[in-house]
Design a protein around this motif. Structure first.
Motif, mmCIF file in Angstrom:
data_model
loop_
_atom_site.group_PDB
_atom_site.id
_atom_site.type_symbol
_atom_site.label_atom_id
_atom_site.label_comp_id
_atom_site.label_asym_id
_atom_site.label_seq_id
_atom_site.Cartn_x
_atom_site.Cartn_y
_atom_site.Cartn_z
ATOM 1 N N SER A 12 -8.987 13.929 5.953
ATOM 2 C CA SER A 12 -7.983 13.471 6.907
ATOM 3 C C SER A 12 -6.890 14.487 7.179
ATOM 4 O O SER A 12 -6.136 14.350 8.134
ATOM 5 C CB SER A 12 -7.334 12.186 6.368
ATOM 6 O OG SER A 12 -6.610 12.469 5.188
ATOM 7 N N THR A 14 -4.263 14.925 5.407
ATOM 8 C CA THR A 14 -2.972 14.449 4.932
ATOM 9 C C THR A 14 -3.162 13.630 3.680
ATOM 10 O O THR A 14 -4.192 12.983 3.504
ATOM 11 C CB THR A 14 -2.270 13.591 6.001
ATOM 12 O OG1 THR A 14 -1.062 13.080 5.440
ATOM 13 C CG2 THR A 14 -3.147 12.437 6.462
ATOM 14 N N LYS A 15 -2.172 13.651 2.801
ATOM 15 C CA LYS A 15 -2.247 12.884 1.569
ATOM 16 C C LYS A 15 -1.490 11.560 1.683
ATOM 17 O O LYS A 15 -1.408 10.817 0.725
ATOM 18 C CB LYS A 15 -1.697 13.708 0.407
ATOM 19 C CG LYS A 15 -2.546 14.927 0.065
ATOM 20 C CD LYS A 15 -2.024 15.631 -1.159
ATOM 21 C CE LYS A 15 -2.893 16.830 -1.528
ATOM 22 N NZ LYS A 15 -2.405 17.517 -2.739
ATOM 23 N N THR A 16 -0.921 11.270 2.849
ATOM 24 C CA THR A 16 -0.125 10.069 3.008
ATOM 25 C C THR A 16 -0.869 8.979 3.760
ATOM 26 O O THR A 16 -0.374 7.883 3.913
ATOM 27 C CB THR A 16 1.173 10.398 3.772
ATOM 28 O OG1 THR A 16 0.844 10.947 5.062
ATOM 29 C CG2 THR A 16 2.005 11.405 3.008
ATOM 30 N N LYS A 17 -2.058 9.262 4.214
ATOM 31 C CA LYS A 17 -2.839 8.278 4.952
ATOM 32 C C LYS A 17 -3.223 7.121 4.035
ATOM 33 O O LYS A 17 -3.616 7.302 2.899
ATOM 34 C CB LYS A 17 -4.105 8.933 5.501
ATOM 35 C CG LYS A 17 -5.038 7.967 6.220
ATOM 36 C CD LYS A 17 -6.319 8.669 6.626
ATOM 37 C CE LYS A 17 -7.292 7.669 7.249
ATOM 38 N NZ LYS A 17 -8.587 8.319 7.601
ATOM 39 N N LYS A 18 -3.087 5.896 4.560
ATOM 40 C CA LYS A 18 -3.538 4.728 3.823
ATOM 41 C C LYS A 18 -5.050 4.632 3.953
ATOM 42 O O LYS A 18 -5.598 4.638 5.048
ATOM 43 C CB LYS A 18 -2.864 3.465 4.371
ATOM 44 C CG LYS A 18 -1.344 3.508 4.300
ATOM 45 C CD LYS A 18 -0.847 3.789 2.877
ATOM 46 C CE LYS A 18 0.672 3.831 2.832
ATOM 47 N NZ LYS A 18 1.190 4.174 1.493
ATOM 48 N N LEU A 19 -5.720 4.531 2.829
ATOM 49 C CA LEU A 19 -7.172 4.653 2.804
ATOM 50 C C LEU A 19 -7.859 3.313 2.579
ATOM 51 O O LEU A 19 -7.315 2.413 1.944
ATOM 52 C CB LEU A 19 -7.579 5.608 1.688
ATOM 53 C CG LEU A 19 -6.960 7.005 1.729
ATOM 54 C CD1 LEU A 19 -7.285 7.757 0.456
ATOM 55 C CD2 LEU A 19 -7.461 7.766 2.936
ATOM 56 N N HIS A 49 -3.061 1.358 -0.494
ATOM 57 C CA HIS A 49 -4.428 1.538 -0.024
ATOM 58 C C HIS A 49 -5.175 0.203 -0.034
ATOM 59 O O HIS A 49 -4.867 -0.704 -0.813
ATOM 60 C CB HIS A 49 -5.160 2.554 -0.898
ATOM 61 C CG HIS A 49 -4.517 3.911 -0.904
ATOM 62 N ND1 HIS A 49 -4.364 4.671 0.230
ATOM 63 C CD2 HIS A 49 -3.962 4.633 -1.923
ATOM 64 C CE1 HIS A 49 -3.772 5.820 -0.075
ATOM 65 N NE2 HIS A 49 -3.506 5.810 -1.377
ATOM 66 N N ASP A 113 -13.188 5.065 3.672
ATOM 67 C CA ASP A 113 -12.810 6.479 3.559
ATOM 68 C C ASP A 113 -13.362 7.077 2.268
ATOM 69 O O ASP A 113 -13.833 8.214 2.251
ATOM 70 C CB ASP A 113 -11.282 6.622 3.584
ATOM 71 C CG ASP A 113 -10.681 6.150 4.894
ATOM 72 O OD1 ASP A 113 -11.060 6.698 5.944
ATOM 73 O OD2 ASP A 113 -9.854 5.214 4.862
#
Length: 219
Positions: A12, A14-19, A49, A113
């Motif tokens: 993605s 980014t490490k802040t995306k809700k998965l 998440h 994801d």
């Protein structure tokens, strides 16, 4: 769970995306492997998440409280399938039960994801059919070292299972183990994977320190 975030970041950016995260575990009872998976699911859910655990067995009267408290949903598929055949063929039955769970996830649930697979690696090739999903395999210890190879019949029975274990383990996007000792054992046991440069990451089982803030009485 930093490992999940790292794999997500690869896909993605980014490490802040809700998965959306699926967890596939063979038997959600009470044990060290289950405790680790429950802790991981709880922490991932606590960070926002969407976590969903899939398993072939979940006894609500014999399980960790978090699996029935609503922190994350638990869905059971394939509990009607046998665990053994006259107390034999436990490994084959475990494979079939987990394959059934994986097929249900593939057919009836939208893409995730990340799919975290625990203990039974044989489902990884099926889950790779979800091209949009990354797979993480948690290897507590190589199963082939836990099985008996004491007779010719046992060795013949285990040979294809052991080969499948190594081949399918290597198909995961990320492999995790519970200690540096297990990582070294992994390298010695799965020589083919080690020769290809496949090295697992170490994710130590966590301890909930909140439980020690005050005295507790347990049954």
């Amino acid at each position: 769970m930093a490992a999940a975030a790292g794999v997500a970041g690869e896909s993605s950016g980014t490490k802040t995306k809700k998965l959306k995260i699926a967890v596939i575990h063979p038997d959600l009872g009470i044990g060290g492997a289950e405790r680790l998976i429950v802790d991981a699911a709880c922490q991932l859910a606590a960070h926002g998440h969407d976590v969903h655990v899939f398993t072939s067995h979940h006894d609500r009267n014999r399980c960790f409280e978090e699996t029935v408290s609503g922190t994350f949903p638990v869905t059971v598929y394939g509990d009607f399938l046998p665990r053994h055949v006259f107390y034999r063929f436990h490994a084959v039955c475990a494979y079939l039960r987990c394959i059934f769970v994986a097929l249900c996830v593939l057919l009836w649930w939208p893409s995730f994801d990340i799919i975290l697979v625990d203990q039974v690696s044989v489902v990884i090739p099926l889950l790779k059919l979800k091209a949009s999903s990354k797979t993480i395999f948690y290897c507590h210890f190589p199963d082939l070292l836990l099985a008996q190879h004491t007779t010719i019949l046992r060795r013949l029975y285990r040979k294809p299972i052991d080969m499948i274990e190594e081949a399918t383990t290597g198909m995961a996007d990320l492999i995790l183990v519970n200690s540096k000792f297990t990582a070294a054992t992994f390298a010695r046991t799965f020589c083919g994977l080690h020769a290809r440069g496949v090295e697992p990451g170490v994710l130590y089982p966590a301890v909930s320190v909140e439980q020690f803030h005050e005295p507790h009485d347990y049954k």
